[in-house]
Design a protein around this motif. Structure first.
Motif: not given
Length: 402
Positions: A185-187, A205-206, A336-337, A368-369
């Motif tokens: 999940y890379g930027m 975000f989440r 993923d947010t 994410h993660s």
């Protein structure tokens, strides 16, 4: 090249890696601050992996994977979000593993981080074996096969979240170039999007609350210029006895989220605050016929200052050197947010166009993660599951077997 949508399924518990040799080195010093690297030598070496290693190097030295931690480039250290699942599989297969620290935003910028990434690779390829030998004592009578070394001709790179962006920078600029790349999940797959550039007025975000910028004044430009260079910023949370148990106690843990909220992340990443790079690119959205779409790659040369183009993977992949990018394995949760899955989708397409071997695995419904969840090993760690596939990808390109 392949893309597949993965639905999580149950798997066996591989367990955490056991005790093994770990060496900590300063790979460079900045402002009298040591940037550290932990190097883990393989804990076992099967006859098969040893056979492959011996074929690739005269003394059977193991290959090495260099790992960069996540944290939005604003927080963390070599122990933060450590990928035990990957570390355990690689070292069991006979591969060395290095976890690297780098300078953090702010006051540092992506330019500084790029230098750190390059210096980490230089250390591994030019100094690490000498340091390992010194750590064991230089006994020339000891058989060469018994001395701790790594094969500097077989180096791969991986990273999670913003560490994925560091891995991309290595693919673009490090010497030697990595043989293979794994990004979780890379930027950095596409940074000219509303997610990076548009101020947020609603939760994004989440499901967490919007942040009050006044609480982070020292981390906002121009005050952030007064911060000391930061490398080691560990994760910290309020205790159970606190009015806000489990809430981040280290303000740096929320900085990336704040910069996304304000739509100014690219200012801190590139160091271009005056004028604001984010504001300049944002104007391109206003002029676009469809403001909700990402700015196309071909506008990079006109909107991004020349000195910052090397920080953008999509700029590299639109150039003549795109074919030098290493074989790549991308993993991203579809829900993923923090870093949208479209970043990996976009990078996948750019790599395909450049003729680079690339595999994209989209993990259905995951945030994410997701690989740090308590049940992640049960879900993704079964034989032939996602974890094995990702680790096997690196091993295969490094000439060993999982």
């Amino acid at each position: 090249m392949s893309t597949r949508l993965i639905s999580p399924t149950a798997g066996a518990d591989l367990g955490r890696p056991g005790t093994m040799a770990r060496y900590t080195y300063t790979y460079k010093t900045v402002d009298e601050i040591h940037l550290l690297m932990d190097v883990y030598l393989p804990r076992v070496s099967s006859s098969k992996s040893q056979q492959h290693a011996t074929q690739a190097s005269p003394h059977g030295e193991p290959p090495i994977v260099i790992y960069f931690h996540g944290g939005g480039l604003t927080v963390g250290n070599k122990d933060s979000w450590f990928p035990h699942w990957l570390h355990g599989r690689l070292t069991a297969a006979g591969c060395a593993f290095a976890s690297v620290e780098y300078r953090l935003l702010p006051p540092s910028t992506g330019h500084d981080i790029l230098v750190d990434v390059k210096d980490a690779f230089h250390f591994v390829s030019h100094e690490l074996n000498v340091k390992l030998l010194q750590s064991q004592g230089d006994d020339s009578s000891e058989p060469a096969q018994a001395r701790p070394r790594v094969d500097i001709g077989r180096i791969a790179v991986c990273g999670t979240s913003s560490g994925g962006l560091c891995a991309y920078l290595a693919a673009m600029h490090a010497s030697p170039r990595p043989t293979a790349l794994l990004s979780m999940y890379g930027m950095g797959g596409h940074m000219l999007t509303p997610h990076y550039l548009m101020p947020k007025s609603e939760v994004f975000f989440r499901g967490r609350e919007l942040l009050d910028p006044a609480r982070f004044n020292e981390y906002l430009y121009p005050h952030c210029r007064n911060l000391l260079v930061t490398i080691n910023s560990p994760l910290a949370y309020h205790p159970a006895t606190s009015p806000t148990p489990g809430y981040p106690a280290n303000p740096r843990m929320q900085l990336a989220r704040l910069y996304f909220q304000l739509g100014t992340y690219l200012d801190y990443y590139t160091g271009h605050h005056e004028p604001s790079l984010s504001a300049i690119v944002r104007e391109a959205f206003s002029a676009a016929s469809d403001p909700g779409r990402a700015v196309e790659v071909d506008v990079l040369s006109t909107l991004i200052p020349t000195d910052s183009l090397p920080l953008f993977p999509q700029a590299f992949l639109s150039g003549s050197k795109a074919g030098s990018w290493p074989a790549t394995f991308l993993v991203h949760g579809t829900a993923d947010t923090a870093v949208h899955a479209d970043e990996s989708r976009s990078l996948d397409l750019l790599l395909q166009r450049a003729g680079v071997e690339v595999t994209l695995r989209l993990v259905e419904g995951k945030e994410h993660s997701f690989d740090y969840a308590d049940d992640a090993e049960d879900t993704f760690g079964g034989k032939g599951g996602l974890y094995d596939e990702a680790a096997d990808f690196l091993c295969r390109h490094l000439g060993i077997s999982l």
